[in-house]
Write an enzyme that holds these catalytic residues in place. Structure first.
Site, PDB file in Angstrom:
ATOM      1  CG  HIS A  76       9.888   7.500   4.033  1.00 17.07           C
ATOM      2  ND1 HIS A  76      10.879   8.350   4.031  1.00 17.07           N
ATOM      3  CD2 HIS A  76      10.073   6.953   2.736  1.00 17.07           C
ATOM      4  CE1 HIS A  76      11.639   8.616   2.904  1.00 17.07           C
ATOM      5  NE2 HIS A  76      11.236   7.535   2.175  1.00 17.07           N
ATOM      6  CD  GLU A 150      11.196   8.437  -4.423  1.00 16.60           C
ATOM      7  OE1 GLU A 150      10.627   7.191  -4.252  1.00 16.60           O
ATOM      8  OE2 GLU A 150      12.516   8.749  -4.218  1.00 16.60           O
ATOM      9  CE1 TYR A 221      19.067   7.209  -4.723  1.00 17.65           C
ATOM     10  CE2 TYR A 221      16.801   7.504  -5.383  1.00 17.65           C
ATOM     11  CZ  TYR A 221      17.750   7.696  -4.364  1.00 17.65           C
ATOM     12  OH  TYR A 221      17.622   8.193  -3.070  1.00 17.65           O
ATOM     13  CD  GLU A 253      14.926  10.271  -1.977  1.00 16.47           C
ATOM     14  OE1 GLU A 253      15.218   9.182  -2.358  1.00 16.47           O
ATOM     15  OE2 GLU A 253      13.848  10.680  -1.215  1.00 16.47           O
TER      16      GLU A 253
END
Length: 329
Positions: A76, A150, A221, A253
């Site tokens: 990140h 992402e 998620y 993830e």
């Protein structure tokens, strides 16, 4: 293979105890895959954005590799453009990876951009860290590297509505060229990654090319009852595309539905069992000792996690040790 972010670094009630792991505490076994975060390494800091020492991260990468485990790394990175601009609005995300206030960030760090030299400095620091990851014999340790993740969302400065697809692909290609060609680093598997998507066309937007990507991965998620069907669809077209391109796969993830105690065995496991997914990684257990003192649950996983652990479809460290995934003699 089951993976867990920062599993070797901390849990909800403990902070860096050598040999400790929430997964091991609960099951008696380590995860097959351990995830680590390098955000703030680019700044020259001693600790990551999660306050974890980079020296200890390197140490535990070596330890887990010595055990026979697999290493996955995310990054990140700070916003190289806005972090240099004074914050006049007191926004909490100012200058971080989550600062999406400008659509000029990626262009500014590509060749010819005003922040290109700064970005090269960041890549130099990243390369130095990777070069230092060697086993006891001095052999480079294989890692899965998942930067600029992402991309299908717009919550990072490299997101799909924050830069063009061409800029995103160019960012990827420049990064891999810097690490692989300029720095001669060849122990990295590069993972292309999106957030939730509903079609292969959406998934492949900004894809930088088969010649530099080794893994097709997805983050998703659980946001409600539709999750199982959405994940099933997405993993279907992602894994089929990966097979057609001779790539590895991962659900890089994921995380359970709030308040659902049998999620592991009734939602996640049935879906991932249908697809050739190499590993599934759940995110970190945030260190929050003060909540435990207030009477909040301290158990690291729900009881149902043991059903996931005991399934013949899942692999933890002991099982991949037996398989010797690195084919070491």
């Amino acid at each position: 293979m089951y993976g867990h972010q920062d599993d070797l670094m901390y849990g909800r009630t403990w902070w860096y105890v050598k040999g400790r792991s929430d997964t091991k505490d609960f099951t008696g076994d380590y995860p097959a895959v351990t995830g680590f975060e390098l955000g703030h390494l680019e700044l020259g800091n001693e600790r990551s954005l999660d306050s974890v020492s980079f020296a200890r991260i390197a140490e535990q990468i070596k330890v887990h590799y010595r055990r026979g485990g697999v290493i996955a790394i995310s990054w990140h990175a700070n916003n190289p453009l806005t972090m240099q601009i004074p914050d006049t609005t007191s926004r909490r995300q100012h200058g971080t990876a989550w600062d999406v206030s400008s659509k000029e960030v990626v262009a500014s760090i590509l060749p010819g951009g005003n922040n290109h030299d700064l970005f090269n400095t960041w890549l130099e620091r990243l390369a130095a860290f990777f070069i230092g990851l060697k086993d006891d014999d001095g052999t480079p340790i294989p890692i899965i590297f998942r930067p600029y993740h992402e991309h299908s969302g717009s919550f990072f400065w490299w997101g799909t509505n924050i830069c063009t697809d061409e800029e995103y692909a160019a960012l990827w290609r420049y990064t891999v060229d810097f690490l692989c060609v300029k720095k001669d680093i060849h122990n990295i598997l590069y993972a292309y990654n999106t957030d939730r998507v509903t079609s292969l066309e959406q998934y492949m937007r900004g894809y930088p090319g088969d010649d530099i990507i080794d893994m097709l991965s997805l983050d998703m998620y659980d946001r409600g009852e539709q999750f199982g069907a959405e994940l099933d669809t997405a993993l279907g077209f992602v894994t089929r595309e990966a097979i057609s391109r001779n790539k590895l796969t991962a659900l890089s993830e994921t995380g359970g539905r709030w308040g659902m105690h049998d999620w592991w065995s009734t939602v996640l496991l049935p879906v991932v069992s249908k697809h050739p997914v190499g590993h599934v990684l759940t995110w970190r257990h945030t260190y929050r000792p003060r909540f435990s003192r207030m009477g909040a649950p301290t158990q690291s996983f729900p009881d149902d996690f043991m059903n996931f652990y005991n399934s013949p479809r899942t692999l933890f460290l002991k099982e991949i040790q037996e398989a010797n995934v690195y084919k070491r003699k």
